[in-house]
Write a protein that holds these residues in place. Structure first.
Motif, mmCIF file in Angstrom:
data_model
loop_
_atom_site.group_PDB
_atom_site.id
_atom_site.type_symbol
_atom_site.label_atom_id
_atom_site.label_comp_id
_atom_site.label_asym_id
_atom_site.label_seq_id
_atom_site.Cartn_x
_atom_site.Cartn_y
_atom_site.Cartn_z
ATOM 1 N N LEU A 147 0.825 -1.203 0.000
ATOM 2 C CA LEU A 147 0.000 0.000 0.000
ATOM 3 C C LEU A 147 0.862 1.257 0.000
ATOM 4 O O LEU A 147 1.965 1.260 0.559
ATOM 5 C CB LEU A 147 -0.905 0.020 1.236
ATOM 6 N N GLU A 151 -2.614 5.423 2.116
ATOM 7 C CA GLU A 151 -3.597 4.362 2.174
ATOM 8 C C GLU A 151 -3.305 3.429 3.341
ATOM 9 O O GLU A 151 -4.218 2.975 4.043
ATOM 10 C CB GLU A 151 -3.604 3.579 0.867
ATOM 11 N N ARG A 154 -4.451 5.066 6.497
ATOM 12 C CA ARG A 154 -5.911 5.041 6.592
ATOM 13 C C ARG A 154 -6.409 3.673 7.040
ATOM 14 O O ARG A 154 -7.295 3.568 7.898
ATOM 15 C CB ARG A 154 -6.539 5.406 5.238
ATOM 16 N N LYS A 155 -5.827 2.623 6.468
ATOM 17 C CA LYS A 155 -6.244 1.259 6.814
ATOM 18 C C LYS A 155 -5.961 0.951 8.285
ATOM 19 O O LYS A 155 -6.795 0.365 8.988
ATOM 20 C CB LYS A 155 -5.507 0.256 5.930
#
Length: 200
Positions: A147, A151, A154-155
C-alpha cells in the motif's frame, strides 16, 4: 537482537507434546495467506525456515523453532470460525486454543493481519478470544509494502478505530513488510525486552 541461530525443532499435535516449557515462547498465528512464513523467515534471517512446517501434514501442527538457543518461535496453523458462532470450527482448533490457553511458557502471541483488508469478523473474534482468555498478544499488520503510505495509514487507523469500539486500550501494534524488512528490529527488540521479564 542479533539472530545467530534459528533451527527447526519439533512439530506437535498437542501442547503437552511440545518441547519442555523451559524457554520463553512466542507464537505466530493468523489467517491463511497473511504472510506468516515470510515474516518468520525475515525475522530469523533464514530463507525458507518456516517452510519446514509447510510439508504435507505439518501445516496443521504446532511447529517449534529455537532461536539463539534462548527462546522458541512457534508457528501455529491458520484459524477458522463458524459463521454464526465465535467457537472455533476447524478440526484442529482445539489444539490451537489448548496451546494458547494452557502452555505455561507462552509469553506472547503475535496475531497477524493483512493490512490491505478491512476489519474482518474472523480476526476481530479471535482477537476478542485472546483478550477474554487473558492471552498476552500483539498485532502485526503484514504486507505494508503493498500500500502507498497514505492508504496504509488510513487502513491502520480504520482498524484501530474498530478495535477501540470494544477495547479500552490497544495492544502493541507493529506494521511490517517482509519484503522491506519493515518493523524487523522493533519486533525483535520487543521479544528481547520480554525475554528479560521472563527471566526475572
Amino acid at each position: 537482537m542479533n539472530i545467530r541461530t534459528a533451527k527447526y525443532i519439533l512439530s506437535s499435535t498437542d501442547f503437552k507434546k511440545c518441547p519442555p516449557p523451559k524457554l520463553p515462547e512466542y507464537a505466530f498465528i493468523g489467517r491463511s495467506n497473511v504472510g506468516k512464513s515470510s515474516l518468520i523467515n525475515m525475522l530469523t534471517n533464514v530463507k525458507g525456515l518456516a517452510k519446514t512446517s509447510g510439508t504435507p501434514g505439518k501445516t496443521q501442527l504446532i511447529n517449534h523453532f529455537i532461536i539463539n538457543d534462548e527462546w522458541y518461535l512457534v508457528d501455529l496453523p491458520g484459524i477458522g470460525y463458524a459463521k454464526k458462532s465465535k467457537k472455533l470450527s476447524s478440526g484442529w482448533s482445539q489444539m490451537i486454543t489448548d496451546y494458547l490457553g494452557l502452555r505455561p511458557s507462552l509469553v506472547c502471541t503475535f496475531y497477524l493481519v493483512d493490512c490491505r483488508i478491512e476489519p474482518q469478523e474472523i480476526d476481530l473474534s479471535f482477537i476478542e478470544w485472546l483478550g477474554e482468555n487473558q492471552v498476552p498478544f500483539v498485532i502485526v499488520f503484514t504486507k505494508a509494502d503493498k500500500l502507498k503510505p497514505l492508504e496504509l495509514s488510513r487502513k491502520i487507523t480504520t482498524y484501530k478505530t474498530r478495535l477501540l469500539t470494544e477495547w479500552e486500550e490497544l495492544p502493541p501494534i507493529f506494521v511490517s513488510s517482509a519484503t522491506e524488512k519493515k518493523a524487523k528490529e522493533d519486533i525483535l527488540k520487543y521479544i528481547e525486552d520480554t525475554n528479560q521479564l521472563f527471566r526475572q
